[in-house]
Design a protein around this motif. Sequence first.
Motif, mmCIF file in Angstrom:
data_model
loop_
_atom_site.group_PDB
_atom_site.id
_atom_site.type_symbol
_atom_site.label_atom_id
_atom_site.label_comp_id
_atom_site.label_asym_id
_atom_site.label_seq_id
_atom_site.Cartn_x
_atom_site.Cartn_y
_atom_site.Cartn_z
ATOM 1 N N VAL A 113 11.458 -12.166 32.622
ATOM 2 C CA VAL A 113 10.381 -12.664 31.859
ATOM 3 C C VAL A 113 10.775 -13.082 30.551
ATOM 4 C CG1 VAL A 113 8.267 -12.015 30.695
ATOM 5 C CG2 VAL A 113 8.974 -11.326 33.164
ATOM 6 N N PRO A 114 10.695 -14.576 30.416
ATOM 7 C CA PRO A 114 10.814 -14.916 28.825
ATOM 8 C C PRO A 114 9.766 -14.608 28.113
ATOM 9 C CG PRO A 114 9.863 -16.649 30.179
ATOM 10 C CD PRO A 114 10.018 -15.601 31.223
ATOM 11 N N ALA A 115 9.920 -14.361 26.801
ATOM 12 C CA ALA A 115 9.193 -13.811 25.818
ATOM 13 C C ALA A 115 9.338 -14.733 24.530
ATOM 14 C CB ALA A 115 9.347 -12.394 25.674
ATOM 15 N N SER A 116 8.343 -14.570 23.590
ATOM 16 C CA SER A 116 8.584 -14.894 22.156
ATOM 17 C C SER A 116 8.664 -13.816 21.075
ATOM 18 C CB SER A 116 7.253 -15.930 21.771
ATOM 19 O OG SER A 116 7.079 -17.025 22.762
ATOM 20 N N PHE A 117 9.744 -13.889 20.258
ATOM 21 C CA PHE A 117 10.045 -12.845 19.231
ATOM 22 C C PHE A 117 9.649 -13.665 17.926
ATOM 23 C CE2 PHE A 117 12.216 -11.438 22.832
ATOM 24 C CZ PHE A 117 12.075 -10.136 22.802
ATOM 25 N N PHE A 118 8.555 -12.909 17.265
ATOM 26 C CA PHE A 118 8.118 -13.498 16.091
ATOM 27 C C PHE A 118 8.892 -12.608 14.752
ATOM 28 C CE2 PHE A 118 5.113 -15.092 18.990
ATOM 29 C CZ PHE A 118 4.749 -16.397 18.494
ATOM 30 N N MET A 119 9.491 -13.151 14.086
ATOM 31 C CA MET A 119 10.538 -12.266 13.158
ATOM 32 C C MET A 119 10.488 -12.814 12.051
ATOM 33 S SD MET A 119 14.428 -11.282 14.283
ATOM 34 C CE MET A 119 15.156 -9.861 13.872
ATOM 35 N N PRO A 120 10.011 -11.933 10.890
ATOM 36 C CA PRO A 120 10.135 -12.233 9.497
ATOM 37 C C PRO A 120 11.692 -12.633 9.106
ATOM 38 C CG PRO A 120 8.946 -10.205 10.194
ATOM 39 C CD PRO A 120 9.547 -10.652 11.140
ATOM 40 N N ALA A 121 11.649 -13.489 8.238
ATOM 41 C CA ALA A 121 13.004 -13.808 7.999
ATOM 42 C C ALA A 121 14.031 -12.736 7.443
ATOM 43 C CB ALA A 121 13.094 -15.171 6.736
ATOM 44 N N VAL A 122 13.569 -11.939 6.508
ATOM 45 C CA VAL A 122 14.308 -11.084 6.060
ATOM 46 C C VAL A 122 14.760 -9.851 7.070
ATOM 47 C CG1 VAL A 122 14.047 -8.707 4.660
ATOM 48 C CG2 VAL A 122 13.193 -10.855 3.841
ATOM 49 N N SER A 123 13.972 -9.687 8.201
ATOM 50 C CA SER A 123 14.267 -8.818 9.397
ATOM 51 C C SER A 123 15.432 -9.676 10.005
ATOM 52 C CB SER A 123 13.276 -8.713 10.125
ATOM 53 O OG SER A 123 13.490 -7.790 11.414
ATOM 54 N N ALA A 124 15.413 -10.895 10.090
ATOM 55 C CA ALA A 124 16.442 -11.558 10.609
ATOM 56 C C ALA A 124 17.866 -11.614 10.033
ATOM 57 C CB ALA A 124 15.996 -13.212 10.974
ATOM 58 N N LEU A 125 17.511 -11.845 8.721
ATOM 59 C CA LEU A 125 18.784 -11.591 7.729
ATOM 60 C C LEU A 125 19.444 -10.247 7.999
ATOM 61 C CD1 LEU A 125 17.465 -13.523 4.912
ATOM 62 C CD2 LEU A 125 19.374 -14.140 6.290
#
Length: 295
Positions: free
Chosen positions: A86-98
Amino acid sequence: MTEQQPWRWDEQTWRGHVERVRAGRSLRPRTWPGGARVAVALSFDSDHETIPLRDGETRPGKLAQGEYGSRVGAPRVLRLLERFGVPASFFMPAVSALLHPEEVRGYVAAGHEVAMHGWIHERNMTLEPAQERELALRAADTLERLAGTRPVGIRTPSWDFSDHTLAITRELGLTYDSSLMADDEPYELLAGGEPTGIVEIPVEWIRDDAPYLMMERYGSLRPYTPPREVAGIWRDEFDAAYAEGGLFQLTMHPHIIGHRSRMAALTELLEHIDAHEGVWYATHAQIADYVLEHA
């Protein structure tokens, strides 16, 4: 601040508020790809440490709860998605990504979408327009650098949507938003009554793990609903979408859904969905592209 007295508003005032951002034409297609009966769009908001950081909470206790999402929850989610293909979408705050760049790369490597979710999970309705805009542009640039592609969609933190959010979304050239609740099916957003070309992939608190499963020690939030009962609600939502030939969209959080008992319930839900013929699993970006072309 002067206290508002909405009962004094004339029609132009209250109608103007209502029509600033509105649901336009339905973008529900006649059929889904390959003749599928239903579209399933799973999403995960990878907030992690940004919730306490946003509130100025810097002590280890709350930060550790967020760290669990990246350290344990997200890997469990990825394994489950791989199991079912299953493909999914991950919505990520930029600080979380950093804080977790390897997690971003893991999402991309597995074929999932990485989309916008604010800078530090800020409450955009409390910001000045210039502040909201600057954080959004900075977040888009950060995700592009870490994920290798520029995001095409946004989910505003906490689904807050200020009077300026849509204009910023349009300036960013995004294809879709997933923060509003005017329908079960995708629709086009209107700005002041005019079509924007932006797809809304609607959310709902019913289809979100946080209201059922969050625990706030010093607040009123308690996980009163057992995970399998939550999955039962979502199963009914899916069954109705399947019967109607529509969209089943779900919002979850690795630091919430990623615990063992909750993953067991999510696994049972996916087993239920997977037992049906004619299911199209898609990212939010894929949903948006398809409905724009086929609605």
